[in-house]
Structures are given as C-alpha cells and as structure tokens.
Design an enzyme around this catalytic site. Sequence first.
Site, PDB file in Angstrom:
ATOM      1  CG  ASP A  70      -6.751  -8.549   7.502  1.00 35.01           C
ATOM      2  OD1 ASP A  70      -7.615  -9.347   7.091  1.00 35.01           O
ATOM      3  OD2 ASP A  70      -6.140  -7.772   6.751  1.00 35.01           O
ATOM      4  CD  GLU A 106      -2.699   1.660   0.863  1.00 34.38           C
ATOM      5  OE1 GLU A 106      -3.076   0.898  -0.047  1.00 34.38           O
ATOM      6  OE2 GLU A 106      -3.235   2.752   1.110  1.00 34.38           O
TER       7      GLU A 106
END
Length: 669
Positions: free
Chosen positions: A431, A316
Amino acid sequence: MTNEGPPSPPRNVVFNINETSLFLEWSPPSDTGGRKDLTYNVLCKRCGADPQECELCGGDLRFIPRPQGLVNASVTVLDFTAHANYTFEIESLNGVSEMSSFPRPVTAITISTDQGGPSLVGVVRKDWASQNSIALSWQEPEQPILPVLDYEIKYYEKEHEQLSYSSTRAKAPSVIITGLKPSTRYIFQVRARTSTGYSSYSPKFEYETGDETSDMAADQGQVLVIVTAAVGGFTLLVILTLFFLITGRCQWYIKAKMKSDEKRRTHYQNGHIPFPGIKTYIDPDTYEDPTQAVHEFAKEIDPSRIRIERVIGAGEFGEVCSGRLRTPGKKEIPVAIKTLKGGYVERQRRDFLREASIMGQFDHPNIIRLEGVVTKSRPVMIVVEYMENGSLDSFLRKHDGHFTVIQLVGMLRGIASGMKYLSDMGYVHRDLAARNILVNSNLVCKVSDFGLSRVLEDDPEAAYTTSGGKIPIRWTAPEAIAYRKFSSASDAWSYGIVMWEVMSYGERPYWEMSNQDVILSIEEGYRLPAPMGCPVALHQLMLHCWQKERGHRPKFTDIVSFLDKLIRNPSSLLTLVEDIQGLPESPGDVPEYPLFISVGDWLDSIKMSQYKNNFMAAGFTTLDSISTMSIEDVRRIGVTLIGHQRRIVSSIQTLRLQLLHVQEKGFHV
Ligand code: ACK
C-alpha cells in the site's frame, strides 16, 4: 438509406500461452459494417472428440479485461487447466448486429494447454489443526515430466464459497495455513506448477479449524507424523516421543516447529531467499500468540513516561495524538501516539498491535521508527517518532509549487531508500502511496502504515476486486490486481505512482477516472503523462516502474542509484529525450508510449474532451501542432481552470516525447 450492417468476423486469431496465462489476439474484420462502434465477444467451449458435443467453459476461467464488449482485439485468459482443449469463438459486433437475423459468423481457434505440466495432486491430508491454523500435506506427483517448482494452495470458507478465496504457495508438498477463523470449515485445493504452467486443481478437501478451547496436542498420532518428518531419524524419534509423552511438551514442540516452518514459508512466499547475515522480516501472523510477537519486537513503555498533548488525526482504531516521551537519562522527544479506542474486541487489538510488531523489526532513516507500545494498561497505544509535516500527499497539496526539483527528487530518493531496505528484508508493503509516507521538519520522508492486509482494509482508497481482495487500484500493479501477485516488483509500480504524486504536488493519479477505467486503460497500454514541470528523466523512471512485465521493472537499488546520479548531476534534470536512454543496469527496453490517432482520442484519454472545439477553433487540429503548444496557448484557447491547464500541459509534454520517439523509431502515426 444507409449501407450499415453487421461486421464480418475477426481474422488471423493468434495465441500465446505461458505459465499461467493465455493471450489471444486477432485482426479486425475486413468489413466493419460501415460503422465505428466495433466490439468483440469471446466465447469459450470445451469440446470432446465429436465437435457437436461442446459445452461452455465453467466460471473458473477469468478473462482480462472481460469476455464480452471488448474494444481492443485481444484478451488474456487466466486460470485455465493444463492438459485440456479449449475452443474460443470470437465474434465481431457493432450497433446493428442485434438487428441482423443471420447467425453471427465467428472465428474459432482450439488451443491445447497440454504443456507437459505435472500430473494432478491427489489426496490432500490434514496433519493437524489449531484454532487459527491447519497443516496440510500431500504426495508429490509421481514421475513428473518437469520438476515441480512449487504448489499453490487455494482455500476459502465453505460458507462463503462464492465471495472470495485466498491462496498461498509452498515449495514442499506440505503447508501450514495460518490466519484462519476458529471452528470454521474451509475448502482446500492444491495444484502444482512447473516451468510450463499449472496442473489442474486437486479434488476439494474440507477441513475444520479447532474451537477456542482446542488444544493442538490433542491429536498425538499426528504429532508423531510431524516429528518424524522434521527430525527424520528413528532413534531421535523414539527419544523425542518418550520425552514428549513423559513431559507433555508436544504443544511446545509443534508451536516451535510451526513458527520456524512458517517463517521460512513467509520468506519464500515473498520470493525472497534470506542471505546469511542479512536481517529478514518475520510475519507476526506466524505467531500463534500475537502478544508474544509484539513483545519480541516492541518495547513496553510505562504510560507515566508519555505526555499526550493534542489530537492530530483519526485512525481506524482510534485517535492519533501528538505528545512527548520521556526516557530516563535522555532528552524528552516529540512522539505521535496511536490509540486503540475502548470497547475493542480481541481481534481489533491484535490487528492494531500487528503494525507495531512489523515496524519494530525495522531500523532505517526512511522508515518510521517505533518507540514502543503500551499493552499492559488502557488505552493500548503505539508510540512512534513525530513527523512534523504529517502525510506527504496533504503536505504537497498545501505547498503546491513551493519546492525545487532537487528537493522533490531528494524526497523521492528517501522513499526509494526506505523501500530498498524493506525489499532487502523481504517485506512487501502493498500500500505504498503518498498518503502513507510521513514528512518531518527537514523534509525527510519515511515510509509508514504497515500491517499487510489490515492496511488495505483501512485504506479508504482500497476497493474490492473480483479476486476477493481489497486493493488501492490506482497504486497497484496489474498482476497484483488480477491475481494478487504482490511482490517488491509490485511495490516498484506503486513507487512510480508515488513519484507521479510527488512531481504533481499531490494530484490524484488518473484524476477522476473510475477504478474500472484505470484498469482498462492500463491494460490497453496507457500510462500517466509527465506532470507539468517534471523532468523527462523522472517520467522515464516512472514509465520503467510501470512496465507490464514485473521482471522488467527496476529494483529499488537501481532506483536509488539512478536518483543519486540525478542529484549529483542536476543538469540531467533539465535534459530531454536523447539523454534518457535507459536506467543504469535496469533491464528492459524503454517503454513505448501509446499512440493516439486523433486529437479527439488524445483528449478522451485525458478526460478533457470538453475542450475539443476550443482546440479545433484555434487551429490546433493535429497532434503535431498541439505538441508545440505552450501553457499560454492552452490558456488562450479558453482552458481557464488551473487543474485542467495542468493536465493538458503535462499530456502535451508526453505527446512531444511520443512524437519524438516515433520519429526516432521511424514509425508513422
Ligand atoms: O496528514 P496528517 O497530518 O498526518 O494526518 C494524519 C493523521 O495523523 C492520521 O493518520 C498524522 N500522523 C500519523 N502518524 C504521524 C506521525 N508519526 N507524526 C505526525 N503525524 C502523524 C497523519
């Protein structure tokens, strides 16, 4: 000429109310109107003494799965107020209800939520505010009937009231809320919780964070309040006050207190009480200055020691590269280097480095190891151990069918061991998924991708939910989706999904079902079937991880010892249902399987209804006969796609288990 008409109202409405949720259930109408498309709507009203004076409940109530168009005869209601009466009107509908000119008959039930909860929290005061934090406090409820377990503090940006809200908990009647935006007005509300549920929220209080130049010591009067509360002794107070006034150390003191308070709060938030001698995780966001957190937990590396060799992926924040790290007096080691691309703003730098501040606190063979960071020159980098086989999901897809069951269980054991370490530290991952596990050349699996909410922001699987968060639906426990209740127990649910991903060599959980369908199916009791070739004992463990009640799920320590037993006794991986009665020391019953009524229902549930005619034409018209089918049978009736064969065969295995379970329990389908 047809005999179809609207259905009669539902019957026998019953309810069950607990701390935070109200469960309503009813029996289907005696007359379905000659149709099969029966659904239900639930309408909530609040009525005064005069039943004519009812008004609709506001939008604060949440209905799971939804208030209208319910297929199942039940609904869960969340966020109700204590000490209130609610009337729920439930109506049955079918495809011809709209055409009927009669008022629709409903069945109503009035429920009091007066469960003896505590009285309201009154005034919520602001003690002080900095750029990113606000400290609040309030009076404890006077003479509560039951002791207050904790408080929930709900807050949101005033400007974005409708979009989302966050919440946190506090044991004491005060809290420091961090991670706020500077110069922003927030709305706060507090409610108390006892063993019987929540009180209603306090009135709304509006407070603003400081601007970029604000100084926390500016408000001296409030400093004294904190000092008093923290120290509690008058003499010490006088000495400290004089000391602070003379030396101007207030800012230091508040920061130090805030840090220690917030560290404590983080642990309690995770439901984790630290034990003496056991290291616990510290949330880097509790540091006013994130750079300080990075330097506390990560070594600064001189960039001349790093040799970047090639780009291996894109993150990212910038490229991920492989390379070498030289350490004086040691052998050069291969490393992965995450870089922060140029042109970043301060917030991105902080988010990027947060992962290093978290990873640097861990030291375990199944957690990716941080070598260090480069923050004093450009580009900013995070250097971690190199994992030759990359992410677990793509690795398994590349090597479909190549490993023995014992090898797969060994990988799962490693992941569980890493997760046990994290949960012992009080860290909730949120996650956990095969894409966030890395594999080295020895097939050792290590948990990676840390960063709390940021992880979820980056994860392409994460979708926005009605509660305002971004969540990878397919991997997340229902309570975390519904009300952001993340815990090690919700990580255990995700672990069950990772087990399924591993045993199916990287298949996508719930295939191409939509996120909404996944949520509904889970709510209705559906669970993923065992992947093809998966030992029943492992599927049983997955089902344990997917228990609706989070307290019934196994702890990571149970999972590790269960997998250890399987590895020590490989023949247990060949055994069937009769050998799988529960996990050692894991609470809860063996979960039941959803019962399908017809072949059509079953195929619908695995999204394979296009093959219904193939099954029928070949004479497989009952679930019993289908449960005996082999993979050759499935191929022979015309299922040619390998992915579809795999899905059908794995579901047949579950069906077999389900029928066995039914026989054992004496149920009749
Ligand atoms: O699946 P992959 O090959 O494994 O592609 C992704 C990519 O970088 C972007 O995240 C790989 N990657 C991340 N961290 C590491 C690491 N420590 N060692 C090796 N590869 C890594 C990941």
